[in-house]
Scaffold this motif. Structure first.
Motif, PDB file in Angstrom:
ATOM      1  N   THR A 356       0.814  -1.223   0.000  1.00 48.92           N
ATOM      2  CA  THR A 356       0.000   0.000   0.000  1.00 48.92           C
ATOM      3  C   THR A 356       0.844   1.269   0.000  1.00 48.92           C
ATOM      4  N   MET A 357       2.167   1.144   0.187  1.00 51.52           N
ATOM      5  CA  MET A 357       3.048   2.309   0.266  1.00 51.52           C
ATOM      6  C   MET A 357       4.190   2.128  -0.739  1.00 51.52           C
ATOM      7  N   PRO A 358       4.513   3.157  -1.538  1.00 57.55           N
ATOM      8  CA  PRO A 358       5.544   3.017  -2.578  1.00 57.55           C
ATOM      9  C   PRO A 358       6.958   3.144  -2.011  1.00 57.55           C
ATOM     10  N   LEU A 359       7.782   2.145  -2.243  1.00 57.95           N
ATOM     11  CA  LEU A 359       9.154   2.185  -1.756  1.00 57.95           C
ATOM     12  C   LEU A 359       9.963   3.272  -2.458  1.00 57.95           C
ATOM     13  N   ASP A 360       9.718   3.472  -3.756  1.00 59.41           N
ATOM     14  CA  ASP A 360      10.482   4.514  -4.455  1.00 59.41           C
ATOM     15  C   ASP A 360      10.149   5.902  -3.920  1.00 59.41           C
ATOM     16  N   GLY A 361       8.906   6.141  -3.544  1.00 61.30           N
ATOM     17  CA  GLY A 361       8.550   7.423  -2.952  1.00 61.30           C
ATOM     18  C   GLY A 361       9.196   7.634  -1.597  1.00 61.30           C
ATOM     19  N   PHE A 362       9.375   6.553  -0.856  1.00 58.01           N
ATOM     20  CA  PHE A 362      10.040   6.614   0.447  1.00 58.01           C
ATOM     21  C   PHE A 362      11.516   6.934   0.280  1.00 58.01           C
ATOM     22  N   ILE A 363      12.184   6.227  -0.635  1.00 58.68           N
ATOM     23  CA  ILE A 363      13.607   6.460  -0.871  1.00 58.68           C
ATOM     24  C   ILE A 363      13.833   7.867  -1.417  1.00 58.68           C
ATOM     25  N   GLY A 364      13.052   8.237  -2.430  1.00 60.23           N
ATOM     26  CA  GLY A 364      13.228   9.550  -3.040  1.00 60.23           C
ATOM     27  C   GLY A 364      12.973  10.684  -2.067  1.00 60.23           C
ATOM     28  N   GLY A 365      11.947  10.533  -1.242  1.00 58.18           N
ATOM     29  CA  GLY A 365      11.657  11.573  -0.261  1.00 58.18           C
ATOM     30  C   GLY A 365      12.750  11.702   0.775  1.00 58.18           C
ATOM     31  N   ALA A 366      13.314  10.569   1.181  1.00 60.55           N
ATOM     32  CA  ALA A 366      14.374  10.591   2.197  1.00 60.55           C
ATOM     33  C   ALA A 366      15.625  11.287   1.686  1.00 60.55           C
ATOM     34  N   VAL A 367      16.098  10.899   0.499  1.00 53.91           N
ATOM     35  CA  VAL A 367      17.353  11.483   0.005  1.00 53.91           C
ATOM     36  C   VAL A 367      17.165  12.932  -0.437  1.00 53.91           C
ATOM     37  N   ALA A 368      15.992  13.263  -0.984  1.00 54.52           N
ATOM     38  CA  ALA A 368      15.749  14.648  -1.389  1.00 54.52           C
ATOM     39  C   ALA A 368      15.779  15.573  -0.178  1.00 54.52           C
ATOM     40  N   SER A 369      15.086  15.181   0.868  1.00 55.41           N
ATOM     41  CA  SER A 369      15.065  16.002   2.078  1.00 55.41           C
ATOM     42  C   SER A 369      16.441  16.059   2.730  1.00 55.41           C
ATOM     43  N   HIS A 370      17.116  14.924   2.783  1.00 60.50           N
ATOM     44  CA  HIS A 370      18.410  14.854   3.455  1.00 60.50           C
ATOM     45  C   HIS A 370      19.445  15.746   2.789  1.00 60.50           C
ATOM     46  N   PHE A 371      19.485  15.726   1.456  1.00 70.11           N
ATOM     47  CA  PHE A 371      20.495  16.496   0.731  1.00 70.11           C
ATOM     48  C   PHE A 371      19.988  17.854   0.247  1.00 70.11           C
ATOM     49  N   GLY A 372      18.777  18.230   0.614  1.00 70.66           N
ATOM     50  CA  GLY A 372      18.260  19.536   0.234  1.00 70.66           C
ATOM     51  C   GLY A 372      17.988  19.678  -1.247  1.00 70.66           C
ATOM     52  N   LEU A 373      17.465  18.605  -1.889  1.00 69.69           N
ATOM     53  CA  LEU A 373      17.192  18.613  -3.323  1.00 69.69           C
ATOM     54  C   LEU A 373      15.695  18.776  -3.578  1.00 69.69           C
ATOM     55  N   ASP A 374      15.369  19.290  -4.740  1.00 70.90           N
ATOM     56  CA  ASP A 374      13.970  19.438  -5.138  1.00 70.90           C
ATOM     57  C   ASP A 374      13.412  18.062  -5.490  1.00 70.90           C
ATOM     58  N   PRO A 375      12.461  17.532  -4.706  1.00 68.61           N
ATOM     59  CA  PRO A 375      11.979  16.167  -4.969  1.00 68.61           C
ATOM     60  C   PRO A 375      11.305  16.014  -6.319  1.00 68.61           C
ATOM     61  N   GLN A 376      10.637  17.056  -6.806  1.00 72.64           N
ATOM     62  CA  GLN A 376       9.963  16.947  -8.101  1.00 72.64           C
ATOM     63  C   GLN A 376      10.960  16.793  -9.241  1.00 72.64           C
ATOM     64  N   ARG A 377      12.119  17.384  -9.114  1.00 77.08           N
ATOM     65  CA  ARG A 377      13.144  17.255 -10.146  1.00 77.08           C
ATOM     66  C   ARG A 377      13.981  16.003  -9.940  1.00 77.08           C
ATOM     67  N   LEU A 378      14.137  15.582  -8.695  1.00 81.89           N
ATOM     68  CA  LEU A 378      14.971  14.413  -8.411  1.00 81.89           C
ATOM     69  C   LEU A 378      14.292  13.102  -8.780  1.00 81.89           C
ATOM     70  N   MET A 379      13.003  12.967  -8.493  1.00 79.79           N
ATOM     71  CA  MET A 379      12.322  11.681  -8.683  1.00 79.79           C
ATOM     72  C   MET A 379      12.428  11.142 -10.115  1.00 79.79           C
ATOM     73  N   PRO A 380      12.219  11.945 -11.171  1.00 81.14           N
ATOM     74  CA  PRO A 380      12.340  11.388 -12.536  1.00 81.14           C
ATOM     75  C   PRO A 380      13.765  10.953 -12.874  1.00 81.14           C
ATOM     76  N   VAL A 381      14.745  11.492 -12.158  1.00 82.18           N
ATOM     77  CA  VAL A 381      16.136  11.141 -12.426  1.00 82.18           C
ATOM     78  C   VAL A 381      16.496   9.814 -11.777  1.00 82.18           C
ATOM     79  N   ILE A 382      16.169   9.646 -10.496  1.00 83.91           N
ATOM     80  CA  ILE A 382      16.573   8.410  -9.817  1.00 83.91           C
ATOM     81  C   ILE A 382      15.546   7.297  -9.971  1.00 83.91           C
TER      82      ILE A 382
END
Length: 395
Positions: A356-382
């Motif tokens: 019921t929960m997406p693992l890619d959204g969890f990973i992407g949200g964690a690294v985006a927040s941790h490194f101060g990256l824009d999640p909307q731009r990061l998600m299509p890349v990783i």
């Protein structure tokens, strides 16, 4: 070989792996660290973080439910396996966060295909040739875009355009100083190989006093019994922390752990595996010292296991599992779950925990927040080819 205790490789992984656009959305460099621990073999999320508040739990899990009779409860629904004592302490300190009933986009049950999807970050197996963690490096400032694999070879998640080193112990004989000098002279005229060799020598010097067999045993999983595995895992964690603490060294590390494929006699085997993971995370935390406050550690597996036991006291390949985040920057003390239930009519294909929960959204949200990256731009890349949105409020 470089010495009798360690095997060291510095791998250039740029050839024929696909092109990643140069990214320009990284902020200024920070002092942050990131560790990815992969659980190869499909770790049982229900045996790690048990939904003891689910009315169907005890009947659905049989003898496996007995491990949680006196286990520490995290909230009204979930209890943590007793082997995870250090991790329970991190949870109480709000430095541990769990995601349950999670899965990658993959919905079959092949280890090879599932790990390929998890490591490449793609929507399906073998659609992408490089790894999401290597593509993340392109989004970071140069000072932070340094990674190392605590493994014999560079895992797929770290393969790509960016050069990544790998480091693992070996029992092979020492190489004498004369040989090392000759190799250095051989590489001196090649800018790329000379840089990689210099990095390898710096890593060798840094880890000269580390235990010889820890990382190798932890990667195999189960070597030396429960106590032996815990010691080996702790040695790997300490090694990783030392590599990440070195001035000018790696900021990102990936650790491979195996032995999670518990088809038979799961109760004892999983307890040993979890004890090893607990020791590893604890050693990373202790070894990093003040840097722990600038660190997150991600733990994930390719898929989960069946809800019911099989005829040999184990579980078979399943679907949804549990993922974990640890570290001083984690907004922890929580279990995130849209719990689907364990009643027979709630199971995926009548046998598995429903994702019921997406693992890619969890990973992407964690690294985006941790490194101060824009999640909307990061998600299509990783995570190319997926439409998942990054989760917020993780780190």
């Amino acid at each position: 070989m470089i010495n009798r205790r360690f095997f060291l490789t510095a791998a250039a992984t740029t050839a024929a792996i696909g092109m990643v656009p140069r990214l320009a959305f990284a902020k200024a460099a920070t002092d942050r660290r990131f560790v990815f621990i992969i659980q190869r073999g499909a770790a049982d999320g229900l045996g790690t973080l048990a939904p003891v508040g689910d009315p169907a739990f005890t009947a659905a899990r049989g003898i496996l439910a007995q491990d949680f009779a006196n286990a520490p409860r995290l909230d009204g629904m979930f209890a943590l396996h007793p082997a995870l004592g250090r991790i329970a302490g991190l949870y109480q300190a709000k430095q541990a966060l769990f995601l349950h009933a999670t899965a990658s986009p993959y919905r079959d049950r092949s280890h090879f295909d599932g790990q390929n999807v998890l490591e490449t970050g793609s929507a399906g197996a073998y659609q992408v040739k490089d790894g999401w963690l290597n593509r993340l490096l392109a989004a970071l400032p140069a000072e932070e875009a340094k990674a190392i694999a605590v493994a014999v070879t560079v895992p797929l998640a770290l393969r790509g355009q960016r050069d990544v080193a790998s480091y693992a112990p070996s029992a092979l004989p020492d190489a004498d100083d004369n040989l090392l000098q000759r190799v250095a002279m051989l590489y001196e005229g090649d800018r790329q190989l000379h840089a990689l060799w210099s990095e390898a020598m710096a890593t060798r010097a840094l880890t000269a006093d580390m235990a010889p067999n820890g990382a190798a045993m932890a990667a195999r999983g189960g070597a030396g019994g429960g106590a032996g595995l815990a010691r080996a895992a702790a040695a790997t964690g300490a090694l990783t922390a030392k590599l990440l603490s070195a001035p000018g060294g790696a900021r990102i590390a990936m650790i491979e752990t195996g032995g999670w494929d518990t088809h038979a006699q799961q109760r004892a085997r999983l307890a040993g595996q979890l004890g090893g993971l607990d020791a590893m995370v604890g050693a990373i935390r202790d070894g990093l010292g003040p840097l722990w406050d600038q660190t997150i550690v991600l733990v994930a597996t390719e898929f989960g296991r069946t809800v019911a036991l099989n005829g040999t006291g184990g579980t078979d390949h399943g679907t949804a599992a549990a993922a974990m985040l640890f570290g001083g920057r984690v907004q922890g003390g929580r279990v995130m779950a849209d719990w689907p239930g364990l009643a027979p009519n709630a199971l995926y294909e009548g046998r598995d925990l429903r994702p019921t929960m997406p693992l890619d959204g969890f990973i992407g949200g964690a690294v985006a927040s941790h490194f101060g990256l824009d999640p909307q731009r990061l998600m299509p890349v990783i995570f190319p080819g997926t439409a998942t949105r990054a989760m917020g409020g993780l780190a």
